[in-house]
Write a protein that holds these residues in place. Structure first.
Motif, mmCIF file in Angstrom:
data_model
loop_
_atom_site.group_PDB
_atom_site.id
_atom_site.type_symbol
_atom_site.label_atom_id
_atom_site.label_comp_id
_atom_site.label_asym_id
_atom_site.label_seq_id
_atom_site.Cartn_x
_atom_site.Cartn_y
_atom_site.Cartn_z
ATOM 1 N N ASP A 79 2.459 5.526 3.080
ATOM 2 C CA ASP A 79 3.441 4.511 3.452
ATOM 3 C C ASP A 79 2.755 3.153 3.315
ATOM 4 O OD1 ASP A 79 5.244 2.797 4.629
ATOM 5 O OD2 ASP A 79 5.444 3.935 6.490
ATOM 6 N N SER A 80 3.255 2.300 2.426
ATOM 7 C CA SER A 80 2.584 1.043 2.141
ATOM 8 C C SER A 80 3.484 -0.165 2.388
ATOM 9 C CB SER A 80 2.093 1.017 0.685
ATOM 10 O OG SER A 80 1.509 -0.232 0.389
ATOM 11 N N PRO A 81 3.420 -0.744 3.582
ATOM 12 C CA PRO A 81 4.181 -1.977 3.843
ATOM 13 C C PRO A 81 3.797 -3.120 2.903
ATOM 14 C CG PRO A 81 3.411 -0.998 5.903
ATOM 15 C CD PRO A 81 2.733 -0.257 4.783
ATOM 16 N N ARG A 82 2.529 -3.158 2.492
ATOM 17 C CA ARG A 82 2.094 -4.235 1.606
ATOM 18 C C ARG A 82 2.759 -4.128 0.233
ATOM 19 N NH1 ARG A 82 -4.257 -5.241 1.005
ATOM 20 N NH2 ARG A 82 -4.006 -3.830 2.760
ATOM 21 N N LEU A 83 2.804 -2.923 -0.321
ATOM 22 C CA LEU A 83 3.463 -2.736 -1.613
ATOM 23 C C LEU A 83 4.977 -2.912 -1.480
ATOM 24 C CD1 LEU A 83 1.470 0.300 -3.072
ATOM 25 C CD2 LEU A 83 1.278 -2.114 -3.701
ATOM 26 N N ALA A 84 5.526 -2.489 -0.349
ATOM 27 C CA ALA A 84 6.954 -2.698 -0.116
ATOM 28 C C ALA A 84 7.265 -4.196 -0.104
ATOM 29 C CB ALA A 84 7.374 -2.066 1.204
ATOM 30 N N GLY A 85 6.375 -4.975 0.519
ATOM 31 C CA GLY A 85 6.562 -6.416 0.529
ATOM 32 C C GLY A 85 6.469 -7.015 -0.856
ATOM 33 N N LYS A 86 5.533 -6.516 -1.647
ATOM 34 C CA LYS A 86 5.382 -7.025 -3.008
ATOM 35 C C LYS A 86 6.609 -6.692 -3.864
ATOM 36 C CE LYS A 86 1.268 -7.288 -4.651
ATOM 37 N NZ LYS A 86 1.128 -8.730 -5.018
ATOM 38 N N ALA A 87 7.177 -5.523 -3.643
ATOM 39 C CA ALA A 87 8.369 -5.118 -4.395
ATOM 40 C C ALA A 87 9.662 -5.619 -3.756
ATOM 41 C CB ALA A 87 8.420 -3.597 -4.504
ATOM 42 N N LYS A 88 9.543 -6.188 -2.541
ATOM 43 C CA LYS A 88 10.708 -6.700 -1.793
ATOM 44 C C LYS A 88 11.700 -5.582 -1.486
ATOM 45 C CE LYS A 88 10.202 -11.320 -3.799
ATOM 46 N NZ LYS A 88 10.843 -12.405 -4.584
ATOM 47 N N LEU A 89 11.139 -4.446 -1.042
ATOM 48 C CA LEU A 89 11.942 -3.290 -0.664
ATOM 49 C C LEU A 89 11.659 -2.909 0.788
ATOM 50 C CD1 LEU A 89 11.449 -1.153 -3.894
ATOM 51 C CD2 LEU A 89 13.585 -2.216 -3.154
ATOM 52 N N ARG A 90 12.591 -2.199 1.376
ATOM 53 C CA ARG A 90 12.437 -1.806 2.778
ATOM 54 C C ARG A 90 11.224 -0.902 2.983
ATOM 55 N NH1 ARG A 90 16.588 2.342 5.637
ATOM 56 N NH2 ARG A 90 15.462 2.682 7.600
ATOM 57 N N SER A 345 5.656 3.940 -12.241
ATOM 58 C CA SER A 345 6.655 4.170 -11.183
ATOM 59 C C SER A 345 6.770 2.960 -10.259
ATOM 60 C CB SER A 345 6.316 5.437 -10.383
ATOM 61 O OG SER A 345 5.008 5.369 -9.852
ATOM 62 N N PHE A 346 5.631 2.389 -9.849
ATOM 63 C CA PHE A 346 5.698 1.205 -8.995
ATOM 64 C C PHE A 346 6.181 -0.008 -9.796
ATOM 65 C CE2 PHE A 346 3.653 -2.493 -6.824
ATOM 66 C CZ PHE A 346 4.487 -2.491 -5.715
ATOM 67 N N ALA A 347 5.774 -0.093 -11.051
ATOM 68 C CA ALA A 347 6.277 -1.176 -11.909
ATOM 69 C C ALA A 347 7.799 -1.106 -12.007
ATOM 70 C CB ALA A 347 5.650 -1.079 -13.300
ATOM 71 N N ALA A 348 8.333 0.100 -12.096
ATOM 72 C CA ALA A 348 9.780 0.278 -12.172
ATOM 73 C C ALA A 348 10.457 -0.160 -10.879
ATOM 74 C CB ALA A 348 10.118 1.735 -12.477
ATOM 75 N N GLY A 360 17.158 -4.132 -1.885
ATOM 76 C CA GLY A 360 16.050 -4.464 -1.006
ATOM 77 C C GLY A 360 16.014 -3.595 0.238
ATOM 78 N N GLU A 361 17.101 -2.882 0.508
ATOM 79 C CA GLU A 361 17.179 -2.035 1.705
ATOM 80 C C GLU A 361 16.762 -0.587 1.428
ATOM 81 O OE1 GLU A 361 17.787 -3.082 4.850
ATOM 82 O OE2 GLU A 361 17.601 -5.036 3.853
ATOM 83 N N GLU A 362 16.374 -0.307 0.210
ATOM 84 C CA GLU A 362 16.099 1.078 -0.183
ATOM 85 C C GLU A 362 14.740 1.570 0.335
ATOM 86 O OE1 GLU A 362 18.934 -0.748 -3.057
ATOM 87 O OE2 GLU A 362 17.003 -1.357 -2.197
ATOM 88 N N ARG A 363 14.692 2.880 0.590
ATOM 89 C CA ARG A 363 13.430 3.597 0.835
ATOM 90 C C ARG A 363 13.103 4.332 -0.457
ATOM 91 N NH1 ARG A 363 14.617 7.715 4.015
ATOM 92 N NH2 ARG A 363 12.512 8.068 4.853
ATOM 93 N N VAL A 364 11.950 4.009 -1.057
ATOM 94 C CA VAL A 364 11.625 4.493 -2.395
ATOM 95 C C VAL A 364 10.272 5.192 -2.390
ATOM 96 C CG1 VAL A 364 11.242 3.837 -4.806
ATOM 97 C CG2 VAL A 364 12.925 2.586 -3.422
ATOM 98 N N ALA A 365 10.218 6.388 -2.973
ATOM 99 C CA ALA A 365 8.949 7.090 -3.186
ATOM 100 C C ALA A 365 8.564 6.973 -4.651
ATOM 101 C CB ALA A 365 9.064 8.551 -2.774
ATOM 102 N N CYS A 366 7.357 6.494 -4.896
ATOM 103 C CA CYS A 366 6.831 6.381 -6.260
ATOM 104 C C CYS A 366 5.775 7.466 -6.464
ATOM 105 C CB CYS A 366 6.201 5.005 -6.485
ATOM 106 S SG CYS A 366 7.354 3.625 -6.374
#
Length: 402
Positions: A79-90, A345-348, A360-366
């Motif tokens: 679980d990466s809040p930092r990457l979520a912030g970079k991708a602007k996703l929940r 996957s993260f680039a996508a 931006g509200e999505e929960r995404v697994a890469c």
């Protein structure tokens, strides 16, 4: 082996499971085991249990083959809040397949395919691979005491070839088109009694579906909204979709996530066919790519992936090599070093937020599929700083870097 059968993923024709049948004789599409609709997760064995013991209800094996086990699977979901912030996703979760025994997701499928080979009595196994699957089959074949034949393309980088040869397998670099070599491998397998565990072998799909099983367990069966899968041959995409589908059918999860196939825009036959609303993939010619691990010009499971996307509401994304390199750095700064093709996957995920496909509200697994150590020349694409200093100047340098 328990009573089971193979089904064609296109026309539905049935085949015996006690033979290495991988493609339909009628329509040449890949075969698959039927969906498991009754099953549970077993708790026996605890942390020492293999994938094939924990999820035994989802496989037709009579025994677990402990002599083949190398510790495959049980990989982290970060679980990466930092990457979520970079991708602007929940939420962003990284399913880190680089921690498998040979540093890629291929070990799950290899473990499944070689169990099938052993149950059928094979003494020789092989594969056609750009690198990751080659190392995996070589390692597990050595573990099982089998004679191993590895076919790799002539353009496969040396740093991917030599680590395969260390396992004692026969490594053969073949000049020729991938699709032609793939067909030849199946013919040679029949002629010389070699079980070719290629990308879409049915039991390779079975082994890799455990990625989905683990994501479900690691999120306490509250699955993410989307799962993004680096997609080359299409086998892993098929596997993960089948895993979620089976857990849903068995009542272990309440919904299935939407799957997204991520490709390198330089060679993206599945993305091209999907975008153009075609029912089948075409040979992608003259593409330029960064990482051959994700650059399959004519994916053997491509048509099945298109079928799954249509049936489930999934879709495709293609990203540039610059975006893959940027995402490789993003993941590395989070402590996860993957090869460029895995970073797709993260680039996508970032691209889908940028173009407003994601709100931006999505929960995404890469899913990240292979270690960065598999393709070190990619490091030349990064601006890496390494300092050299004399001992007497070390104090001053460290002080200046703070």
């Amino acid at each position: 082996m328990k009573r089971a059968e193979f089904l064609c993923t296109c026309c539905g024709k049935k085949y015996e499971i006690d033979a290495p049948n991988f493609r339909c004789s009628e329509c040449n599409e890949p075969l698959e085991l039927p969906e498991v609709r009754v099953g549970k997760i077993r708790s026996e064995g605890g942390i020492q249990a293999s994938l094939f013991e924990r999820y035994a209800d989802f496989f037709p094996f009579e025994r677990s083959f402990p002599e083949l086990h190398l510790g495959e699977g049980h990989t982290p979901l970060v679980d990466s809040p930092r990457l979520a912030g970079k991708a602007k996703l929940r939420k962003i979760y990284i399913k880190n397949e680089t921690t498998n025994p040979t540093w890629s997701f291929k070990d799950r499928g290899t473990a499944g395919a070689l169990r099938h080979a052993l149950e059928l009595g094979y003494k020789k196994v092989g594969t056609l691979s750009s690198g990751n699957m080659a190392a995996s089959v070589a390692a597990f074949g050595a573990r099982a005491g089998l004679e191993v034949f590895i076919l790799v393309g002539e353009s496969t980088p040396k740093e991917k070839v030599t680590p395969v040869a260390i396992y004692g397998s026969h490594v053969i670099q073949v000049k020729g088109d991938y699709a032609d070599v793939y067909t030849a491998s199946l013919q040679l397998g029949k002629k010389y009694d070699i079980y070719f565990a290629n990308s879409d072998a049915p039991f390779r799909i079975e082994g890799s579906k455990t990625i989905a099983f683990e994501i479900c367990e690691q999120l306490n069966f509250d699955v993410p909204d989307f799962v993004i899968v680096p997609t080359s041959s299409g086998g892993n995409f098929r596997s993960i979709e089948k895993g979620f589908r089976e857990f849903f059918a068995c009542g272990l999860i309440k919904k299935k996530p939407v799957l997204i196939a991520a490709q390198d825009i330089g060679i993206c036959p599945i993305h091209k066919a999907f975008s153009e609303k075609k029912s089948s993939v075409e040979h992608f010619k003259d593409g330029e790519y960064l990482d051959n691990a994700i650059a399959n010009p004519f994916p053997p499971s491509g048509n099945r992936v298109l079928q799954i996307l249509r049936e489930t509401g999934g879709f495709t994304v293609a990203v540039s090599w610059k975006d893959m390199i940027s995402s490789q750095a993003d993941l590395a700064h989070e402590g996860i070093f993957v090869q460029p093709g895995s970073a797709v996957s993260f680039a996508a995920a970032k691209l889908l937020r940028e173009n407003h496909t994601f709100s931006g509200e999505e929960r995404v697994a890469c899913v990240v599929t292979g270690s960065g150590l598999k393709y070190t020349p990619a490091l030349e694409r990064h601006n890496l700083n390494v300092h050299t200093v004399c001992l007497e100047d070390l104090d001053g340098l460290i002080g200046s870097l703070r």
